[in-house]
Design an enzyme around this catalytic site. Structure first.
Site, PDB file in Angstrom:
ATOM      1  N   GLY A  72       0.837  -1.193   0.000  1.00  0.00           N
ATOM      2  CA  GLY A  72       0.000   0.000   0.000  1.00  0.00           C
ATOM      3  C   GLY A  72       0.868   1.237   0.000  1.00  0.00           C
ATOM      4  O   GLY A  72       2.071   1.176   0.291  1.00  0.00           O
ATOM      5  N   CYS A  99       5.409  -5.966   1.715  1.00  0.00           N
ATOM      6  CA  CYS A  99       5.669  -4.530   1.629  1.00  0.00           C
ATOM      7  C   CYS A  99       4.987  -3.795   2.790  1.00  0.00           C
ATOM      8  O   CYS A  99       5.374  -3.959   3.935  1.00  0.00           O
ATOM      9  CB  CYS A  99       5.243  -4.003   0.268  1.00  0.00           C
ATOM     10  SG  CYS A  99       5.863  -2.340  -0.097  1.00  0.00           S
ATOM     11  N   TYR A 100       3.938  -3.021   2.543  1.00  0.00           N
ATOM     12  CA  TYR A 100       3.240  -2.339   3.631  1.00  0.00           C
ATOM     13  C   TYR A 100       2.711  -3.345   4.648  1.00  0.00           C
ATOM     14  O   TYR A 100       2.777  -3.117   5.868  1.00  0.00           O
ATOM     15  CB  TYR A 100       2.091  -1.500   3.072  1.00  0.00           C
ATOM     16  CG  TYR A 100       1.307  -0.752   4.137  1.00  0.00           C
ATOM     17  CD1 TYR A 100       1.726   0.502   4.579  1.00  0.00           C
ATOM     18  CD2 TYR A 100       0.162  -1.308   4.717  1.00  0.00           C
ATOM     19  CE1 TYR A 100       1.026   1.182   5.568  1.00  0.00           C
ATOM     20  CE2 TYR A 100      -0.543  -0.630   5.703  1.00  0.00           C
ATOM     21  CZ  TYR A 100      -0.112   0.615   6.121  1.00  0.00           C
ATOM     22  OH  TYR A 100      -0.799   1.287   7.102  1.00  0.00           O
ATOM     23  N   HIS A 186       8.155  -7.410  -3.436  1.00  0.00           N
ATOM     24  CA  HIS A 186       6.906  -7.889  -4.044  1.00  0.00           C
ATOM     25  C   HIS A 186       7.158  -9.214  -4.768  1.00  0.00           C
ATOM     26  O   HIS A 186       7.572  -9.233  -5.922  1.00  0.00           O
ATOM     27  CB  HIS A 186       6.359  -6.854  -5.035  1.00  0.00           C
ATOM     28  CG  HIS A 186       5.814  -5.631  -4.382  1.00  0.00           C
ATOM     29  ND1 HIS A 186       4.528  -5.550  -3.911  1.00  0.00           N
ATOM     30  CD2 HIS A 186       6.385  -4.433  -4.104  1.00  0.00           C
ATOM     31  CE1 HIS A 186       4.318  -4.359  -3.376  1.00  0.00           C
ATOM     32  NE2 HIS A 186       5.438  -3.656  -3.475  1.00  0.00           N
ATOM     33  N   GLU A 188       4.993 -11.155  -5.919  1.00  0.00           N
ATOM     34  CA  GLU A 188       3.934 -11.408  -6.897  1.00  0.00           C
ATOM     35  C   GLU A 188       4.254 -10.889  -8.290  1.00  0.00           C
ATOM     36  O   GLU A 188       3.603 -11.283  -9.260  1.00  0.00           O
ATOM     37  CB  GLU A 188       2.607 -10.827  -6.404  1.00  0.00           C
ATOM     38  CG  GLU A 188       2.505  -9.300  -6.420  1.00  0.00           C
ATOM     39  CD  GLU A 188       3.066  -8.626  -5.180  1.00  0.00           C
ATOM     40  OE1 GLU A 188       2.745  -7.449  -4.967  1.00  0.00           O
ATOM     41  OE2 GLU A 188       3.817  -9.282  -4.428  1.00  0.00           O
ATOM     42  N   ASP A 244     -16.892 -15.062 -21.883  1.00  0.00           N
ATOM     43  CA  ASP A 244     -17.467 -15.096 -20.537  1.00  0.00           C
ATOM     44  C   ASP A 244     -18.882 -15.670 -20.551  1.00  0.00           C
ATOM     45  O   ASP A 244     -19.194 -16.613 -19.824  1.00  0.00           O
ATOM     46  CB  ASP A 244     -17.482 -13.694 -19.929  1.00  0.00           C
ATOM     47  CG  ASP A 244     -16.103 -13.048 -19.937  1.00  0.00           C
ATOM     48  OD1 ASP A 244     -15.108 -13.793 -19.972  1.00  0.00           O
ATOM     49  OD2 ASP A 244     -16.032 -11.810 -19.935  1.00  0.00           O
ATOM     50  N   LYS A 391     -10.080 -14.003 -16.140  1.00  0.00           N
ATOM     51  CA  LYS A 391     -10.318 -14.372 -17.540  1.00  0.00           C
ATOM     52  C   LYS A 391      -9.559 -15.636 -17.946  1.00  0.00           C
ATOM     53  O   LYS A 391     -10.107 -16.494 -18.652  1.00  0.00           O
ATOM     54  CB  LYS A 391      -9.925 -13.208 -18.443  1.00  0.00           C
ATOM     55  CG  LYS A 391     -10.094 -13.463 -19.940  1.00  0.00           C
ATOM     56  CD  LYS A 391     -11.539 -13.408 -20.377  1.00  0.00           C
ATOM     57  CE  LYS A 391     -12.002 -11.968 -20.457  1.00  0.00           C
ATOM     58  NZ  LYS A 391     -13.339 -11.849 -21.075  1.00  0.00           N
TER      59      LYS A 391
END
Length: 536
Positions: A72, A99-100, A186, A188, A244, A391
């Protein structure tokens, strides 16, 4: 998502798949919260995003198998900094701070966080303790992606420091007994070397989770849920022709068979030849009953008086529902159904929910016509089997269900159609302009064999803008058209696609030569964030 084989799909006995015990990503306003959730799912474990404002009792009521605290933009020691109940760390649920979230964990557990004069943004080399549980088997020096101006100066009591960087003496820590872990970087993002391994070490070894979020289990869970909701009732599905709604329809058909009727609405906002292509392909490939409704007047008339994109989306959402209600009555009469059609299937995805302000507690980026744009007096119960999927997960499910590539790999196209690709009033003339330009772009991308390498390429008409040009030795004052080619995994983030200049030149030349009222073609090279993929 792994390619699994569906066996004995109709045998729906046994435990519900992993969705019942999610990994919760607590969002502190992070740029990457959605990406964290995706990476957890790539580890074949179900995840959801919740806002940091959710009370701890509600978080624990979801019975999470683990919790990840996101990054954040705030400083944990600021008066207005977002926080969380410190009892989360004594709840018995394994926690990873990123992180945050890492700094907040340190602060709440008695460590110290301070502003550092040596800020780290971007690629940074971390010194790793490869004997730790979280970072085991990693090299002693690892390239990681940082984004911080504060750092943990002192780890909480009971925690072992397991990594450091030039700007963060405590760049990662762990308390394996309490199953609490944290990293300043991070893991990710792809820029962090072997970041997915760090997340998986937390999930598999730190939290003791078993990967069971597979295509097979998702389908089994969805079919069971649909049958439980619908029972013997009748269902209609709003089919747009995109992946979708097609996958949603296939799942519902698998669950309840001929209780389903699909309705394709031609609202006049489609691309060139789309009505014929969708109806023919869908009937041929699926065998599901399909009704087509021509409703161009109902949409284009009111839209021609609107410029505001939110009003456009809400009007389109309401019109769709009213048309489905009328279609349901017609289907009842023609097929002699007993009772009303109570259920409406929609291909709502998790990004739709998040961007409409319903997934993270963050701001409403835009109201998707099938989420924030629905009327309050809707008569149907919604069936949304894809509501918590991204997706790429939907495409994987479509392939498992046997849908052809022409449906599964189709570029995303918004439900509101070309209405949100016209900046200004949606008139038949403006629709004709953007439709013709879009057809040229699709032809040239396919001819250049690059169509499959991009996520999509919206073509936007700036109907409220005119610019001076010269065509046929005469001055013109006509509209610009914007090309928006992007690459993405799930539309939550995106980058602009680096198309070959020769391809762009052919597209520009053809549009300015062949499409009336256009004298300029421009290229949108913005990423998401800060821009969205669609302009409205």
């Amino acid at each position: 998502m792994p390619n699994t084989t569906i066996e004995h799909l109709d045998d729906l006995t046994g435990p519900t798949p992993g969705k019942s015990a999610p990994v919760l990503v607590v969002d502190f306003g992070a740029q990457y919260a959605q990406l964290i959730a995706r990476r957890v799912r790539e580890a074949q474990i179900y995840s959801e995003i919740v806002p940091h404002t959710m009370p701890l009792a509600e978080i624990l009521a979801k019975e999470p198998s683990a919790i990840i605290l996101s990054g954040g933009p705030s400083s944990v020691y600021a008066d207005t900094a977002p926080s969380i109940d410190a009892e989360i760390f004594s709840s018995g649920v394994p926690v990873l701070g990123i992180c945050y979230g890492f700094q907040l964990m340190a602060e709440l557990l008695g460590g110290a966080v301070k502003h550092t004069d040596l800020r780290e943004f971007g690629r940074t080399q971390a010194h790793i303790n490869p004997d730790s549980l979280l970072l085991k088997h990693l090299p002693k020096h690892l390239n990681v992606w940082m984004s911080h101006g504060d750092s943990v100066a002192i780890a909480p009591d009971g925690f072992d420091t397991i990594a450091s960087t030039p700007g963060a003496e405590v760049a990662a820590f762990e308390n394996t007994e309490k199953q609490l872990f944290g990293v300043q970087w991070h893991p990710e993002v792809l820029h962090t070397t072997r970041g997915q391994e760090v997340l998986e070490r937390f999930l598999y070894n730190g939290a003791g989770l078993t990967p069971n979020w597979t295509t097979k289990n998702i389908i089994r869970d969805a079919v069971r849920s649909i049958r439980g909701q619908v029972g013997t009732g009748h269902v209609i599905c709003g089919l747009s022709g995109g992946v979708d709604s097609a996958v949603a329809a296939a799942l519902v058909h698998k669950a309840v068979g001929d209780q389903l009727t699909c309705v394709f609405v031609d609202h006049g906002l489609l691309r060139e030849g789309e009505r014929e292509q969708v109806t023919q392909t869908y009937k041929r490939e699926t065998g599901i009953r399909l009704e087509t409704v021509d409703a161009q007047k109902e949409f284009i008339g009111p839209l021609s008086r609107m410029r505001d994109p939110e009003k456009k989306r809400k009007l389109i959402g309401e019109k769709f529902i009213r048309i489905f209600e009328a279609a349901a009555e017609k289907i009842i009469l023609e097929n002699h159904h007993d009772g009303d059609i109570e259920f409406l299937v929609q291909g709502t995805l998790y990004p739709d929910v998040v961007e409409s302000g319903g997934g993270t507690g963050t701001s409403n980026i835009k109201s998707h016509h099938n989420v924030g744009g629905l009327p309050s007096d809707i008569k149907f119960d919604l069936v949304e089997p894809l509501k918590y999927l991204f997706k790429d997960e939907v495409r994987a499910i479509g392939r498992e269900l046997g849908l052809p590539s022409v449906i599964v790999d189709r570029h995303p196209f918004p439900g509101p159609g070309l209405a949100i690709r016209i900046i200004g009033r949606v008139t038949r003339k403006n629709l004709g302009i953007v439709r013709a330009a879009d057809a040229i772009v699709r032809e040239e991308l396919e001819a250049a064999n690059v169509d499959s390498s991009i996520w999509q390429c919206p073509v936007v008409l700036l109907a409220d803008v005119k610019s001076v040009g010269v065509q046929g030795d005469a001055r013109t004052y006509s509209h610009p058209v914007v090309l928006r080619p992007v690459t993405s995994e799930d539309a939550m983030t995106a980058d602009w696609a680096r198309l070959d200049y020769d391809v762009l030149e052919r597209i520009s030349t053809r549009i300015t030569n062949e499409v009336p009222d256009v004298n300029r073609v421009v290229l949108d090279i913005s990423s998401k964030p800060p821009a969205t993929i669609e302009w409205e």
